[in-house]
Design a protein around this motif. Structure first.
Motif, PDB file in Angstrom:
ATOM      1  N   THR A  83     -68.161 -11.968 -41.232  1.00  0.00           N
ATOM      2  CA  THR A  83     -68.136 -13.142 -40.604  1.00  0.00           C
ATOM      3  C   THR A  83     -68.295 -14.838 -41.695  1.00  0.00           C
ATOM      4  OG1 THR A  83     -70.576 -13.492 -40.519  1.00  0.00           O
ATOM      5  CG2 THR A  83     -69.695 -12.143 -38.952  1.00  0.00           C
TER       6      THR A  83
ATOM      7  N   PHE B  49     -69.187 -20.765 -34.543  1.00  0.00           N
ATOM      8  CA  PHE B  49     -68.741 -19.946 -34.727  1.00  0.00           C
ATOM      9  C   PHE B  49     -68.967 -18.237 -36.216  1.00  0.00           C
ATOM     10  CE2 PHE B  49     -65.293 -23.064 -32.793  1.00  0.00           C
ATOM     11  CZ  PHE B  49     -64.685 -22.136 -31.917  1.00  0.00           C
TER      12      PHE B  49
ATOM     13  N   LYS C  44     -68.335 -14.967 -35.422  1.00  0.00           N
ATOM     14  CA  LYS C  44     -67.604 -14.876 -35.732  1.00  0.00           C
ATOM     15  C   LYS C  44     -66.603 -14.151 -36.702  1.00  0.00           C
ATOM     16  CE  LYS C  44     -68.009 -15.615 -31.556  1.00  0.00           C
ATOM     17  NZ  LYS C  44     -68.087 -14.619 -30.066  1.00  0.00           N
ATOM     18  N   ARG C  45     -66.092 -12.712 -36.488  1.00  0.00           N
ATOM     19  CA  ARG C  45     -65.607 -12.186 -37.670  1.00  0.00           C
ATOM     20  C   ARG C  45     -63.784 -13.548 -38.056  1.00  0.00           C
ATOM     21  NH1 ARG C  45     -65.389  -5.826 -36.774  1.00  0.00           N
ATOM     22  NH2 ARG C  45     -67.594  -5.206 -37.018  1.00  0.00           N
TER      23      ARG C  45
END
Length: 247
Positions: free
Chosen positions: A92, A127, A130-131
């Motif tokens: 992430t 974000f 998030k990856r």
């Protein structure tokens, strides 16, 4: 902040110097643009100044520290934003930044606060977990930048920091860099976006075939070049219009 004396680099198996007897002084808190065609020596020069590449000859110092005598201490003063994304796609954004921040000795609440502060400023806080592989190019560019400035470097090297990004991401990146410069970070910037360089940089040097062909304040270089109305016209006048395909 940076003093370069007769710096040269010749790669093994090549006939020509990528950087040749280059002299340059960059002052503290400048935003200095290194501009040139493909293969002109910009990335090689930045690689030497950031201690990633050993010079063939010559010397340089950053904040009084030299490559030969203070290599490890010198690395702690600088940040590098490479042209290619230097991120782990399966991790992430937060995991990437935690890893890079820890490499600079940051930890605990200090590291956490810095990560979230930069993510929020660059519009990426939502974000954080998030990856990276799901991010757009502009988002990756912004994370790439944050990874290099968590430790508040004295000198920041930028190799094409806004290439391939949307206008909104570019504006966010430039605004963040200007704010960083206001806090005292000296910025060394390379780009093929000459209009951007003209407005962003305090001084520029145009490099061709590993040598500086001209340097100065953008407005002065434009005024000194006959029939030039912008930095792009100065650039073409100094380096020619021939294609510079490079592999």
């Amino acid at each position: 902040m940076i003093q370069i004396n007769q710096l040269s680099k010749k790669y093994k198996g090549t006939d020509f110097f990528s950087v040749s007897n280059l002299d340059l002084i960059i002052h503290e808190k400048e935003i200095f643009g290194l501009l040139g065609p493909n293969g002109a020596g910009k990335t090689t020069l930045i690689s030497m100044l950031s201690s990633l590449l050993k010079p063939t000859s010559g010397s340089f110092s950053i904040n009084g520290l030299t490559y030969h005598d203070n290599k490890n201490e010198l690395k702690q003063l600088i940040g590098i934003v490479p042209q290619e994304y230097a991120l782990y796609p399966s991790l992430t954004a937060y995991e990437n930044l935690s890893y890079f921040g820890s490499m600079y000795g940051l930890k605990g609440e200090e590291l956490k606060d810095k990560i979230h502060g930069h993510l929020k400023t660059l519009g990426l806080d939502q974000f954080a977990h998030k990856r990276i592989k799901a991010f757009s190019g502009g988002m990756k560019r912004r994370i790439n930048l944050i990874a290099s400035i968590l430790h508040q470097p004295k000198v920041l090297f930028l190799d094409e920091p806004t290439v391939g990004v949307d206008v909104q991401s570019k504006n966010a990146i430039i605004a963040h860099l200007l704010a960083l410069n206001e806090t005292g970070t000296t910025i060394i910037y390379t780009s093929h976006h000459l209009n951007e360089a003209e407005n962003f940089c305090t001084r520029v040097a145009i490099i061709d075939h590993g040598e500086i062909v001209c340097k100065g304040f953008p407005k002065e270089l434009i005024a000194a070049q006959e029939n030039a109305y912008n930095l792009e016209e100065v650039f073409l006048s100094q380096t020619g219009k021939a294609l510079r395909d490079h592999a």
